[in-house]
Design a protein around this motif. Sequence first.
Motif, mmCIF file in Angstrom:
data_model
loop_
_atom_site.group_PDB
_atom_site.id
_atom_site.type_symbol
_atom_site.label_atom_id
_atom_site.label_comp_id
_atom_site.label_asym_id
_atom_site.label_seq_id
_atom_site.Cartn_x
_atom_site.Cartn_y
_atom_site.Cartn_z
ATOM 1 N N ALA A 9 0.820 -1.209 0.000
ATOM 2 C CA ALA A 9 0.000 0.000 0.000
ATOM 3 C C ALA A 9 0.857 1.264 0.000
ATOM 4 O O ALA A 9 0.584 2.220 -0.737
ATOM 5 C CB ALA A 9 -0.933 -0.015 1.213
ATOM 6 N N ARG A 10 1.879 1.293 0.812
ATOM 7 C CA ARG A 10 2.706 2.496 0.927
ATOM 8 C C ARG A 10 3.662 2.684 -0.254
ATOM 9 O O ARG A 10 4.124 3.795 -0.514
ATOM 10 C CB ARG A 10 3.507 2.425 2.233
ATOM 11 N N ASN A 11 3.955 1.577 -0.944
ATOM 12 C CA ASN A 11 4.888 1.642 -2.080
ATOM 13 C C ASN A 11 4.178 1.313 -3.392
ATOM 14 O O ASN A 11 4.749 0.662 -4.271
ATOM 15 C CB ASN A 11 6.063 0.687 -1.852
ATOM 16 N N ARG A 12 2.954 1.778 -3.498
ATOM 17 C CA ARG A 12 2.144 1.404 -4.669
ATOM 18 C C ARG A 12 2.753 1.898 -5.992
ATOM 19 O O ARG A 12 2.658 1.205 -7.014
ATOM 20 C CB ARG A 12 0.712 1.906 -4.530
ATOM 21 N N ALA A 13 3.376 3.075 -5.977
ATOM 22 C CA ALA A 13 3.993 3.576 -7.213
ATOM 23 C C ALA A 13 5.131 2.658 -7.649
ATOM 24 O O ALA A 13 5.259 2.318 -8.837
ATOM 25 C CB ALA A 13 4.502 5.000 -6.997
ATOM 26 N N LEU A 14 5.962 2.234 -6.697
ATOM 27 C CA LEU A 14 7.071 1.317 -7.007
ATOM 28 C C LEU A 14 6.539 -0.012 -7.540
ATOM 29 O O LEU A 14 7.083 -0.571 -8.500
ATOM 30 C CB LEU A 14 7.910 1.086 -5.752
ATOM 31 N N VAL A 15 5.477 -0.523 -6.908
ATOM 32 C CA VAL A 15 4.879 -1.792 -7.342
ATOM 33 C C VAL A 15 4.414 -1.690 -8.794
ATOM 34 O O VAL A 15 4.661 -2.588 -9.612
ATOM 35 C CB VAL A 15 3.699 -2.178 -6.424
ATOM 36 N N LEU A 16 3.748 -0.593 -9.140
ATOM 37 C CA LEU A 16 3.235 -0.429 -10.501
ATOM 38 C C LEU A 16 4.373 -0.262 -11.509
ATOM 39 O O LEU A 16 4.293 -0.788 -12.625
ATOM 40 C CB LEU A 16 2.291 0.773 -10.565
ATOM 41 N N ILE A 17 5.433 0.434 -11.115
ATOM 42 C CA ILE A 17 6.580 0.588 -12.021
ATOM 43 C C ILE A 17 7.216 -0.768 -12.313
ATOM 44 O O ILE A 17 7.514 -1.106 -13.466
ATOM 45 C CB ILE A 17 7.616 1.563 -11.406
ATOM 46 N N ILE A 18 7.424 -1.575 -11.262
ATOM 47 C CA ILE A 18 8.006 -2.913 -11.445
ATOM 48 C C ILE A 18 7.085 -3.781 -12.305
ATOM 49 O O ILE A 18 7.546 -4.502 -13.199
ATOM 50 C CB ILE A 18 8.263 -3.586 -10.078
ATOM 51 N N ALA A 19 5.781 -3.705 -12.035
ATOM 52 C CA ALA A 19 4.813 -4.501 -12.799
ATOM 53 C C ALA A 19 4.856 -4.142 -14.274
ATOM 54 O O ALA A 19 4.809 -5.021 -15.151
ATOM 55 C CB ALA A 19 3.408 -4.285 -12.241
ATOM 56 N N ILE A 20 4.960 -2.857 -14.577
ATOM 57 C CA ILE A 20 5.004 -2.408 -15.976
ATOM 58 C C ILE A 20 6.309 -2.848 -16.636
ATOM 59 O O ILE A 20 6.316 -3.305 -17.787
ATOM 60 C CB ILE A 20 4.835 -0.875 -16.046
ATOM 61 N N LEU A 21 7.420 -2.738 -15.916
ATOM 62 C CA LEU A 21 8.709 -3.161 -16.467
ATOM 63 C C LEU A 21 8.726 -4.660 -16.773
ATOM 64 O O LEU A 21 9.338 -5.098 -17.753
ATOM 65 C CB LEU A 21 9.845 -2.803 -15.501
ATOM 66 N N LEU A 22 8.062 -5.433 -15.930
ATOM 67 C CA LEU A 22 8.018 -6.889 -16.152
ATOM 68 C C LEU A 22 7.220 -7.261 -17.401
ATOM 69 O O LEU A 22 7.351 -8.376 -17.917
ATOM 70 C CB LEU A 22 7.419 -7.591 -14.926
ATOM 71 N N LEU A 23 6.404 -6.331 -17.874
ATOM 72 C CA LEU A 23 5.655 -6.589 -19.111
ATOM 73 C C LEU A 23 6.592 -6.699 -20.316
ATOM 74 O O LEU A 23 6.286 -7.411 -21.277
ATOM 75 C CB LEU A 23 4.632 -5.479 -19.366
ATOM 76 N N ILE A 24 7.723 -6.010 -20.267
ATOM 77 C CA ILE A 24 8.626 -5.988 -21.430
ATOM 78 C C ILE A 24 9.185 -7.379 -21.742
ATOM 79 O O ILE A 24 9.026 -7.872 -22.872
ATOM 80 C CB ILE A 24 9.765 -4.961 -21.206
ATOM 81 N N PRO A 25 9.830 -8.078 -20.770
ATOM 82 C CA PRO A 25 10.293 -9.439 -21.086
ATOM 83 C C PRO A 25 9.137 -10.403 -21.356
ATOM 84 O O PRO A 25 9.283 -11.351 -22.133
ATOM 85 C CB PRO A 25 11.083 -9.855 -19.841
ATOM 86 N N SER A 26 7.999 -10.141 -20.716
ATOM 87 C CA SER A 26 6.849 -11.028 -20.924
ATOM 88 C C SER A 26 6.320 -10.906 -22.350
ATOM 89 O O SER A 26 6.007 -11.917 -22.997
ATOM 90 C CB SER A 26 5.732 -10.697 -19.929
ATOM 91 N N LEU A 27 6.231 -9.689 -22.846
ATOM 92 C CA LEU A 27 5.776 -9.491 -24.232
ATOM 93 C C LEU A 27 6.766 -10.095 -25.218
ATOM 94 O O LEU A 27 6.370 -10.671 -26.243
ATOM 95 C CB LEU A 27 5.587 -7.997 -24.511
ATOM 96 N N TYR A 28 8.065 -9.997 -24.894
ATOM 97 C CA TYR A 28 9.072 -10.629 -25.752
ATOM 98 C C TYR A 28 8.901 -12.146 -25.734
ATOM 99 O O TYR A 28 8.967 -12.808 -26.778
ATOM 100 C CB TYR A 28 10.475 -10.254 -25.285
ATOM 101 N N GLY A 29 8.686 -12.687 -24.532
ATOM 102 C CA GLY A 29 8.457 -14.133 -24.417
ATOM 103 C C GLY A 29 7.255 -14.584 -25.224
ATOM 104 O O GLY A 29 7.281 -15.644 -25.869
ATOM 105 N N MET A 30 6.192 -13.792 -25.205
ATOM 106 C CA MET A 30 5.009 -14.114 -26.005
ATOM 107 C C MET A 30 5.339 -14.147 -27.492
ATOM 108 O O MET A 30 4.878 -15.021 -28.227
ATOM 109 C CB MET A 30 3.906 -13.077 -25.749
ATOM 110 N N SER A 31 6.166 -13.199 -27.924
ATOM 111 C CA SER A 31 6.466 -13.081 -29.358
ATOM 112 C C SER A 31 7.290 -14.251 -29.888
ATOM 113 O O SER A 31 7.223 -14.563 -31.080
ATOM 114 C CB SER A 31 7.201 -11.763 -29.641
#
Length: 701
Positions: A9-31
């Motif tokens: 809860a207190r680090n929600r911005a950090l959590v969302l930044i990490i979550a978005i960054l993790l999308l990059i390798p995941s999208l590559y893995g999908m491709s």
Amino acid sequence: MEKFGLFIARNRALVLIIAILLLIPSLYGMSISRVNYDLLTYLPEELDTRKGERIMQDTFSTAATSFLVIEDMPEKDVAKLKDKVADVDGVQEAIWIDDLVDTTIPKEILPDDVKDIFYSENATMIIIKYDEPAASERTMDAIDEVRKLSNKQCFLSGAAPIMRDTKALSDKETPFYVLLAVILAVIVLMLSMESTFVPVVFLLSIGFAIVYNLGTNVLLSFLDNISYVTKALAAVLQLGVTMDYSIFLMHRYDEELSKGQEKNHAMATAIASTFAAITGSSLTTVAGFLALCAMQLGIGKDIGIVMAKGVLLGVLTTITVLPAMILYFDKLIHRFRHGTVLPRFEKSAAFVTKHYKVFVVVFLLAFLPAVYGQQSVDVYYNLDDSLPKDLESVVATNKLKEEFDMTTTHFIIVNDDVPGYKLREMTDRIEKVDGINKVVSYDSIIGEGIPESFVPDDLRDIFKQGGYNLIIANSEYKAARDEENAQIDAVKDIIKEYDKNGIVAGEGPLTKDLIEIAEQDFKHVNSVSIIAIFAIILLVFGSISIPIILVASIELAIFMNMGIPFYTNTSIPFISSIVVGTIQLGATVDYAILMTTRFKEEMLNGHDKFEAARISVLGSARSIVTSALTFFGATAGVGFISHMEVIKSLCSLISRGAIISMVVIIFILPSLLIAFEGFIAKTTRGWAKHPKVSRPQEATN
């Protein structure tokens, strides 16, 4: 978990930044993830038919073969077309009559065995062999090029073109499946949740989990590729199955806010409370999907592991990404609040408790027709039947059957040390098997007395390579039919007399193996899923009786769902018959656990069984209905728009199963809990032993 929740809860911005960054390798893995469009390759490798496929591919290069049927074209133009096809990248060779004899020789005087291979009344046929397996990108590109060279007189048939069209149709429709599932889920959530903006937050969070899931498939060495069925359904199923967790968290967060807690602490409490609930809930769902790994068919492991992984990732995003999003968009969520269309279910709760005996009788009476229907439903195994009839490859396959009477083709592989006279004797016997209309072999074409040196290399290589003889037998029967399977057994018996290691391969034998294995898989998967979920419920409730009641309730819903096609005279693909019951059990047993947990709580609070059941329905029905309708919406739309019968059938059955399970859990399960409460009390640890007794009351509003 509260400390963990407070950190999120207190680090929600950090959590969302990490979550978005993790999308990059995941999208590559999908491709880079590979997709398998050939379901027959999921048969066990040790089968003779699979060994035969490998010999055909590695030795004869005929595992990827197509047939170009050409109508009413002059022979000189056919020869030019054949040469162009042979030059296509990925094509190993194109074989026509001019590779065997001079085309100046009138076809009327050619030997029948030769003429019948390449000619019918007004058509001729070019046999095309490819460098790589049918499912490879290079072969599929080659098929596209061959089609560009062809005109309206040409029809390209065979397993490779069918696979190419399956890929094209799947790739075209899959994005629409996800889009429609999202739209319908949003509609359901907007009508059933108290905020217009909540569905957007839910779907964004689940979208992260879906991308993570599909992107991590490449990390699993045993998932060298995933089936097109898994690719098409994974996102839709994950959306429907894991939506519960988001609903549970949001409801608990609002509840804590209503108590006056500050937002961060309210979310920390919600995460701590929800984690225990969704962990127990997700275990049954994961167990249901992992039960598919008990299948001998590899597609079970494919679907099971991908979906089990998806559920676990759904749990992780629910306690990390979703809380951060809810807090980030908290003002928008609570600004756009509204009423819901769902009732409070007070009348339903009172009706169930008052008429519980009626529902118990319905439960008992419904079992017999439901089980009979489920066991008697017509299942088809011929994968051509699951594709639209107007696909190029399906039209071409029908042309091949009409013009050359090639309904299915058996590839018979025997050792080259079998004497020629024995081979001729064997082929003569095979020709006499019911339904075999043509047998072509090296010896039957060249005849007796022709020296080996006179035989063209192209002809010899078709039938004799690597110490094997290849014999081609055409059948007038369709794959997966009883008469075809009997024919295959008869042919096997004959060749085993001449070569104990002889193999019959091709679509018909592969499909026959598929039928036999699928029937075993159906029993194995059902048993494993029931035992696994029974064990989890037993541990969760510390009870012998509760797992029996809960599993029996869901099994009734499954039998009813799977029995409907029998009573509506509808055939379903074999995959549906195996996996739908397990998916329905794993995904909707959560409803039963939620209802039973509330019933136990109210019994411990001192209520009698009637009041406990009434409060349980009142407190659980809205969550169950919201979850079931979301699951229904996510899958029903796909079932409606899909042109691929496998996908259409799976989604239609799953969506209907969600609704049937919902009805059974809201009306029948509470009745069973009332009826067997005494037995439950004696067989359950920590159950209320001496509840007060009163009569069920009518609802006042």
